[in-house]
Scaffold this active site. Structure first.
Site, PDB file in Angstrom:
ATOM      1  N   HIS A  41      -4.843   1.899   7.060  1.00 39.65           N
ATOM      2  CA  HIS A  41      -3.421   2.141   6.790  1.00 39.65           C
ATOM      3  C   HIS A  41      -2.779   2.671   8.062  1.00 39.65           C
ATOM      4  O   HIS A  41      -3.450   3.295   8.892  1.00 39.65           O
ATOM      5  CB  HIS A  41      -3.221   3.193   5.684  1.00 39.65           C
ATOM      6  CG  HIS A  41      -3.611   2.726   4.327  1.00 39.65           C
ATOM      7  ND1 HIS A  41      -4.361   3.506   3.459  1.00 39.65           N
ATOM      8  CD2 HIS A  41      -3.367   1.572   3.664  1.00 39.65           C
ATOM      9  CE1 HIS A  41      -4.557   2.832   2.335  1.00 39.65           C
ATOM     10  NE2 HIS A  41      -3.959   1.662   2.438  1.00 39.65           N
TER      11      HIS A  41
ATOM     12  N   GLU B   6       0.815  -1.218   0.000  1.00 41.02           N
ATOM     13  CA  GLU B   6       0.000   0.000   0.000  1.00 41.02           C
ATOM     14  C   GLU B   6       0.850   1.269   0.000  1.00 41.02           C
ATOM     15  O   GLU B   6       0.349   2.358   0.262  1.00 41.02           O
ATOM     16  CB  GLU B   6      -0.941  -0.015   1.206  1.00 41.02           C
ATOM     17  CG  GLU B   6      -1.920  -1.181   1.202  1.00 41.02           C
ATOM     18  CD  GLU B   6      -3.094  -1.003   0.245  1.00 41.02           C
ATOM     19  OE1 GLU B   6      -3.689   0.081   0.224  1.00 41.02           O
ATOM     20  OE2 GLU B   6      -3.413  -1.964  -0.488  1.00 41.02           O
TER      21      GLU B   6
ATOM     22  N   CYS C 295      -2.883  11.593   3.438  1.00 39.27           N
ATOM     23  CA  CYS C 295      -3.202  10.714   2.301  1.00 39.27           C
ATOM     24  C   CYS C 295      -2.899  11.403   0.978  1.00 39.27           C
ATOM     25  O   CYS C 295      -2.578  10.753  -0.014  1.00 39.27           O
ATOM     26  CB  CYS C 295      -4.683  10.329   2.314  1.00 39.27           C
ATOM     27  SG  CYS C 295      -5.109   9.029   3.478  1.00 39.27           S
TER      28      CYS C 295
END
Length: 444
Positions: free
Chosen positions: A250, A174, A368
């Site tokens: 995450h 990720e 993000c």
């Protein structure tokens, strides 16, 4: 020579919508089927990026991906004109069309993992796009991500680009959302902290039950090998599976680091004390480990406000500041904690709040939206200058958004062939503004 950490923010694409595609991401799922505002979303992101540039930060922009992704829809059997493909997909599999129309590449913390030249054995700055195999809508991103990164960081004397890891759950990767680099100075060798949710090989390790662990230990180890990182430059930490099951999909939803500061929730990791000791030893001390206790901020409040999906930046005076979403201001427990934090004996002395609600409602905060690249002035001079934020680019991109973006978009609109044409026209013009060349499938 000067060294610094640059931020490359994702420009929100014209198809920004709320389809609720991200299982395990509470905000994404709870806002599914709402009407979005792509124009506002893009402008909120640009405003945040420009504010950081105005604070003296080195700030760039990364182009969005082509959406809807007609190429993928054709790969799975839809035929005819582009309009036919959209129409067939909308009837046969609306969820697939939504996945192929997602603007999720805006969250560039997932675009790649980046290791600076100070850390790598060959002295180059390394990039590995994340394969994002856990989510269909994101798994179609890495090839174009690689194209865009190569169009920005082109000089092979300084930059090494790797193919994304094999597209299998064994190597679920990720990107930088599960990676943070700690250092005393951006130009010195640091310690890269890789956070994983599960190990494929060691099934005795705990794993979440409700939501998927998207990052594997094996993926993190593979990226470290590709980037030529030695053992004394890496630490592997396992994220607490209990917080994954509470919506921490995450690690950047529960922890964030900058230089010699690691800011994290009490429940973020497994074996926390042993791993912090390993970091401290490899960093040769002088670390600030700022642990937020559950008694002050619950995991639920941390996820809702995105307290840890903030950016910690080092300003020119050496002090650090937190870049937080306004949601942190609106949450009483989180706001009280941040007001207290700036009075404590840590380098963090200020908090700046930004409205990024269009992104937040889809499950992505300020952290993000950015990919961190620690670099020196020689490397920066080799970066494509047309992507670097300044007054001229800010004005140009705002005009571009005004010209091409809609101010409301529902999931029903994704099958509109006109939206595809608008998106391609916009991206074609953007590649000229940013001098990227033909990075998209439709341009080839």
């Amino acid at each position: 020579m000067k060294h610094f950490e640059a931020n490359f923010d994702g420009l929100v694409g014209p198809t920004h919508n709320y389809a609720g595609l991200s299982f395990g991401n509470v905000a994404s799922q709870s806002n599914a089927a709402q009407v979005s505002n792509p124009k506002d979303a893009a402008k909120q992101g640009l405003k945040k990026a420009k504010a950081l540039a105005d604070m003296g930060m080195v700030q760039g922009m990364l182009a969005p991906q082509e959406r809807p992704d007609i190429h993928t829809l054709r790969r799975v059997g839809f035929t005819g004109s582009d309009a036919d493909v959209l129409s067939q997909a909308a009837k046969a599999s609306p969820v697939l069309l939504q996945a192929c129309a997602s603007a999720s590449s805006m969250w560039t913390a997932n675009a790649a993992t980046v290791s600076p030249s100070a850390d790598s054995d060959d002295g180059k700055l390394h990039f590995t796009p994340a394969n994002l195999v856990d989510k269909l809508h994101r798994s179609i991103e890495p090839v174009t991500t690689g194209n865009i990164l190569k169009a920005i960081f082109t000089d092979e004397r300084y930059f090494a680009h790797h193919q994304h890891l094999p597209e299998h759950p064994h190597f679920g990767d990720e990107g930088a959302a599960n990676h943070t680099r700690l250092c005393h100075d951006y130009g010195q060798a640091g310690v890269e902290v890789f956070v994983y949710g599960r190990s494929v090989a060691d099934l005795s390790r705990p794993a979440p039950v409700k939501y998927p662990a998207r990052q594997t230990l094996e993926a993190s180890q593979a990226v470290a090998r590709l980037h030529q990182l030695s053992d004394d430059r890496t630490v592997y930490m396992q994220q607490n599976p209990d917080v994954i099951d509470q919506g921490v999909f995450h690690n950047d939803v529960i922890a964030v680091g900058n230089q010699n500061v690691l800011f994290y929730h009490e429940q973020a990791f497994l074996e926390t004390q042993a791993k912090l000791a390993e970091i401290d030893k490899k960093m040769h001390g002088n670390m600030y480990f700022i642990e937020v206790p559950t008694a002050k901020v619950s995991v639920q409040d941390a996820v809702k406000s995105y307290l840890f999906n903030t950016q910690i930046i080092t300003l020119s005076d050496g002090n650090m500041a937190i870049i937080a979403p306004t949601d942190c201001q609106e949450n009483p427990a989180v706001h009280a904690y941040l007001n207290e934090l700036v009075t404590l004996n840590t380098p963090i002395k200020a908090v700046h709040y930004f409205d990024v609600k269009q992104s937040m409602q889809n499950g992505g905060g300020p952290a993000c939206l950015r990919l961190r690249v620690a670099m020196n002035e020689t490397e920066l001079a080799a970066v494509n200058p047309q992507v670097m934020m300044n007054d001229a680019l800010f004005a140009r991109l705002n005009q571009w958004v005004d010209k091409h973006y809609r101010d409301r978009l529902s999931t029903q609109d994704l099958a509109d062939p006109q939206l595809l044409m608008e998106s391609r026209t916009a991206l074609d013009e953007l590649t000229q503004i940013m001098k990227l060349g033909s990075v998209y499938q439709f341009q080839r």
